[in-house]
Design a protein around this motif. Structure first.
Motif, PDB file in Angstrom:
ATOM      1  N   LEU A  51     126.544  34.170 -78.134  1.00  0.00           N
ATOM      2  CA  LEU A  51     125.132  33.959 -78.474  1.00  0.00           C
ATOM      3  C   LEU A  51     124.981  32.948 -79.616  1.00  0.00           C
ATOM      4  N   ARG A  52     125.968  32.928 -80.502  1.00  0.00           N
ATOM      5  CA  ARG A  52     125.895  32.008 -81.658  1.00  0.00           C
ATOM      6  C   ARG A  52     126.494  30.636 -81.344  1.00  0.00           C
ATOM      7  N   GLU A  86     109.743  24.864 -68.359  1.00  0.00           N
ATOM      8  CA  GLU A  86     110.154  23.629 -69.047  1.00  0.00           C
ATOM      9  C   GLU A  86     109.431  23.438 -70.372  1.00  0.00           C
ATOM     10  N   ASN A  87     108.321  24.147 -70.577  1.00  0.00           N
ATOM     11  CA  ASN A  87     107.469  23.873 -71.737  1.00  0.00           C
ATOM     12  C   ASN A  87     107.455  24.954 -72.805  1.00  0.00           C
ATOM     13  N   HIS A  88     108.158  26.078 -72.589  1.00  0.00           N
ATOM     14  CA  HIS A  88     108.186  27.077 -73.664  1.00  0.00           C
ATOM     15  C   HIS A  88     109.528  27.050 -74.386  1.00  0.00           C
ATOM     16  N   MET A  89     109.509  27.593 -75.595  1.00  0.00           N
ATOM     17  CA  MET A  89     110.668  27.399 -76.487  1.00  0.00           C
ATOM     18  C   MET A  89     111.906  28.157 -76.023  1.00  0.00           C
ATOM     19  N   LEU A  90     111.728  29.277 -75.302  1.00  0.00           N
ATOM     20  CA  LEU A  90     112.884  30.112 -74.970  1.00  0.00           C
ATOM     21  C   LEU A  90     113.859  29.389 -74.055  1.00  0.00           C
ATOM     22  N   ASP A  91     113.340  28.623 -73.101  1.00  0.00           N
ATOM     23  CA  ASP A  91     114.221  27.963 -72.136  1.00  0.00           C
ATOM     24  C   ASP A  91     114.418  26.485 -72.434  1.00  0.00           C
ATOM     25  N   ASN A  92     114.414  26.157 -73.716  1.00  0.00           N
ATOM     26  CA  ASN A  92     114.749  24.794 -74.131  1.00  0.00           C
ATOM     27  C   ASN A  92     115.829  24.839 -75.201  1.00  0.00           C
ATOM     28  N   PRO A  95     116.938  19.069 -79.242  1.00  0.00           N
ATOM     29  CA  PRO A  95     115.959  19.136 -80.338  1.00  0.00           C
ATOM     30  C   PRO A  95     114.606  19.716 -79.933  1.00  0.00           C
ATOM     31  N   LYS A  96     114.334  19.827 -78.606  1.00  0.00           N
ATOM     32  CA  LYS A  96     113.010  20.307 -78.188  1.00  0.00           C
ATOM     33  C   LYS A  96     112.768  21.745 -78.658  1.00  0.00           C
ATOM     34  N   HIS A  97     113.796  22.594 -78.524  1.00  0.00           N
ATOM     35  CA  HIS A  97     113.654  23.989 -78.952  1.00  0.00           C
ATOM     36  C   HIS A  97     113.343  24.075 -80.442  1.00  0.00           C
ATOM     37  N   THR A  98     114.053  23.284 -81.246  1.00  0.00           N
ATOM     38  CA  THR A  98     113.854  23.302 -82.701  1.00  0.00           C
ATOM     39  C   THR A  98     112.404  22.956 -83.027  1.00  0.00           C
ATOM     40  N   ARG A  99     111.904  21.916 -82.351  1.00  0.00           N
ATOM     41  CA  ARG A  99     110.540  21.471 -82.587  1.00  0.00           C
ATOM     42  C   ARG A  99     109.518  22.541 -82.170  1.00  0.00           C
ATOM     43  N   LEU A 100     109.685  23.091 -80.959  1.00  0.00           N
ATOM     44  CA  LEU A 100     108.737  24.091 -80.473  1.00  0.00           C
ATOM     45  C   LEU A 100     108.759  25.354 -81.331  1.00  0.00           C
ATOM     46  N   LYS A 101     109.966  25.806 -81.661  1.00  0.00           N
ATOM     47  CA  LYS A 101     110.069  27.037 -82.458  1.00  0.00           C
ATOM     48  C   LYS A 101     109.482  26.817 -83.848  1.00  0.00           C
ATOM     49  N   GLY A 102     109.736  25.635 -84.437  1.00  0.00           N
ATOM     50  CA  GLY A 102     109.179  25.320 -85.754  1.00  0.00           C
ATOM     51  C   GLY A 102     107.659  25.355 -85.743  1.00  0.00           C
ATOM     52  N   LEU A 103     107.058  24.768 -84.701  1.00  0.00           N
ATOM     53  CA  LEU A 103     105.600  24.763 -84.592  1.00  0.00           C
ATOM     54  C   LEU A 103     105.064  26.172 -84.357  1.00  0.00           C
ATOM     55  N   GLN A 348     123.921  46.906 -86.288  1.00  0.00           N
ATOM     56  CA  GLN A 348     123.628  45.507 -85.953  1.00  0.00           C
ATOM     57  C   GLN A 348     123.656  45.324 -84.440  1.00  0.00           C
ATOM     58  N   HIS A 349     122.658  45.899 -83.782  1.00  0.00           N
ATOM     59  CA  HIS A 349     122.614  45.836 -82.312  1.00  0.00           C
ATOM     60  C   HIS A 349     122.243  44.425 -81.849  1.00  0.00           C
ATOM     61  N   LEU A 350     122.407  44.231 -80.540  1.00  0.00           N
ATOM     62  CA  LEU A 350     122.191  42.905 -79.939  1.00  0.00           C
ATOM     63  C   LEU A 350     120.798  42.756 -79.326  1.00  0.00           C
ATOM     64  N   THR A 351     119.975  43.781 -79.436  1.00  0.00           N
ATOM     65  CA  THR A 351     118.761  43.873 -78.627  1.00  0.00           C
ATOM     66  C   THR A 351     117.821  42.678 -78.764  1.00  0.00           C
ATOM     67  N   PHE A 352     117.722  42.104 -79.963  1.00  0.00           N
ATOM     68  CA  PHE A 352     116.839  40.943 -80.146  1.00  0.00           C
ATOM     69  C   PHE A 352     117.597  39.615 -80.107  1.00  0.00           C
ATOM     70  N   GLY A 353     118.855  39.670 -79.702  1.00  0.00           N
ATOM     71  CA  GLY A 353     119.654  38.457 -79.602  1.00  0.00           C
ATOM     72  C   GLY A 353     120.255  38.051 -80.942  1.00  0.00           C
ATOM     73  N   LEU A 354     120.893  36.886 -80.947  1.00  0.00           N
ATOM     74  CA  LEU A 354     121.504  36.303 -82.150  1.00  0.00           C
ATOM     75  C   LEU A 354     121.434  34.785 -81.992  1.00  0.00           C
ATOM     76  N   GLY A 355     121.648  34.065 -83.071  1.00  0.00           N
ATOM     77  CA  GLY A 355     121.681  32.609 -82.974  1.00  0.00           C
ATOM     78  C   GLY A 355     120.287  32.004 -82.917  1.00  0.00           C
ATOM     79  N   ILE A 356     120.206  30.764 -82.404  1.00  0.00           N
ATOM     80  CA  ILE A 356     118.929  30.038 -82.482  1.00  0.00           C
ATOM     81  C   ILE A 356     117.855  30.655 -81.584  1.00  0.00           C
ATOM     82  N   HIS A 357     118.262  31.440 -80.586  1.00  0.00           N
ATOM     83  CA  HIS A 357     117.270  32.044 -79.694  1.00  0.00           C
ATOM     84  C   HIS A 357     116.928  33.481 -80.101  1.00  0.00           C
ATOM     85  N   TYR A 358     117.250  33.845 -81.341  1.00  0.00           N
ATOM     86  CA  TYR A 358     116.868  35.178 -81.828  1.00  0.00           C
ATOM     87  C   TYR A 358     115.358  35.351 -81.653  1.00  0.00           C
TER      88      TYR A 358
END
Length: 408
Positions: A51-52, A86-92, A95-103, A348-358
């Motif tokens: 995940l990381r 193609e347009n939501h942050m989870l499946d990008n 740099p697109k994910h970074t930009r969408l998540k930041g916004l 420290q369960h995995l339920t909400f994920g880890l890494g940039i897609h937390y």
């Protein structure tokens, strides 16, 4: 690498996957499934590492074309669904994910979530008020579903008269995250995306003209300050917030209540803490319920470049399946993992994920679940399951229930 087929759509596996996962975790912790064309990982350490690892991602088509991947042409039945993806942050990916998540984070702030605390408590009380004199309810339909859907609707600024539309749209859309969906499900999901998108677009246009304190207004403002969310990105991320913002909470509520019902000592402990108004107890308790029976048991990642992981060759374009439900019961990470322990501190369960897609909605889900369980058990101290066997809705990736009758 060993090959093995895990039929995750087998009703018996969906009903209780844990014995099978425990056996595989010890005997076949990594295997290739030819039917699903995925490499499955079952141990906590491997799932957390992967995940990381930025060599894996939620999407692949930004690196390889469909032709290069050997994929058939896009399915015309899911054209609008694919555009939404193609347009939501989870499946990008960056740099697109970074930009969408930041916004999105600019609008989805901790202060905005904390500001919902009173609203969540009010919704919970109202739902219990409606059921209290009846002596019974369907915990799924009358409590677990309306709470997070109403909260997300409040957050987005969806008027009360339109909120009944949201859950059916979402229920159809998320069917496409299961393995082996049908053409009918594809058509229904695609149509739900079309209708939901048109609705959000209309709301966004209204908020442009007349902003309010809601999230859509905030996202419209974000859109209009230099680095923008496009109209399609705004729509897709609002739909994502509803889908992702309630599935885990709905399933977490019913699965959590079922776990308490099957562990009477823990249920009594929770009822006692609720009677004494111990919110700190419920912070730990909710983490344990999310670990013990994972509401979204499996997530997938694409291999973005060739590499070896612990001697296992992973090739660009392959897909891995990360079994959160197995990792959350791994004895290498959790002491006595098959025991429900609401006071478990190391969790420290995995339920909400880890890494940039937390999951950015994790604080909201936690707040909803803590308030929900504490209030339910305080106000309805005699609540208990009113059935011998709870039925599941039919999918494993989003493992929810058909109904959960309770009496009090």
């Amino acid at each position: 690498m060993h090959t093995y087929h895990l039929d995750i759509n087998d009703p018996a596996f969906i009903y209780d996957p844990y014995p099978t996962l425990a056996h595989l975790r010890e005997t076949l912790p990594v295997f290739y499934d030819e039917v699903w064309n995925k490499i499955f990982f079952l141990r906590y350490e491997d799932i957390a590492n992967l995940l990381r690892d930025k060599r894996l991602g939620r999407s692949i088509t930004h690196i390889l074309s469909r032709d290069e991947l050997g994929w058939p042409p896009p399915n015309p039945l899911t054209r609008d669904f694919d555009h939404f993806q193609e347009n939501h942050m989870l499946d990008n990916e960056p740099p697109k994910h970074t930009r969408l998540k930041g916004l999105m984070m600019k609008a989805f702030t901790p202060a905005r979530v904390e500001g919902l605390r009173g609203k969540i408590q009010g919704i919970v009380n109202e739902l219990i008020d409606r059921a209290e004199d009846m002596g019974q309810m369907d915990l799924l339909r009358d409590y677990a579903e309306p709470l997070p859907v109403t909260v997300i609707a409040e957050l987005l600024g969806v008027p009360k008269e339109d909120r009944h539309l949201l859950r059916p749209w979402s229920a159809k859309i998320v069917k496409l995250y299961e393995l082996g969906f049908t053409d009918l499900q594809a058509r229904e999901a695609n149509q739900a995306v079309v209708e939901f998108s048109a609705y959000i677009r209309q709301l966004a246009d209204e908020r442009r003209r007349k902003p309010g304190p809601d999230l859509i207004s905030a996202l419209v403002e974000v859109e209009e300050q230099g680095d923008k969310l496009t109209p399609d990105e705004l729509v897709a991320n609002c739909i994502l917030l509803l889908n992702a913002g309630h599935e885990a909470t709905v399933n977490g509520t019913t699965a959590g209540f079922l776990a308490l019902s099957r562990n009477p000592e823990q249920m009594e402990q929770a009822k006692e803490a609720a009677a004494k108004n111990h919110p700190e107890f419920f912070k730990l308790a909710v983490e344990e319920l999310l670990r013990y029976d994972t509401p979204l048991p499996m997530f997938e990642r694409w291999v973005l470049e060739d590499f070896e992981y612990k001697g296992i060759p992973l090739q660009r374009g392959q897909e891995v399946a990360l079994m959160y439900a197995s990792g959350n019961r791994d004895p290498r990470k959790f002491a006595d993992p098959d025991r429900l322990d609401l006071t478990r501190a190391e969790n420290q369960h995995l339920t909400f994920g880890l890494g940039i897609h937390y999951c950015i909605g994790a604080p909201l889900a936690r707040l909803e679940l803590q308030t929900s369980f504490q209030t339910l058990l305080k106000r309805l101290p005699n609540i208990h399951l009113a059935t011998d066997r709870v039925e599941y809705a039919g999918g494993f990736v989003i493992r929810g229930h058909k109904a959960m009758p309770v009496a009090f």
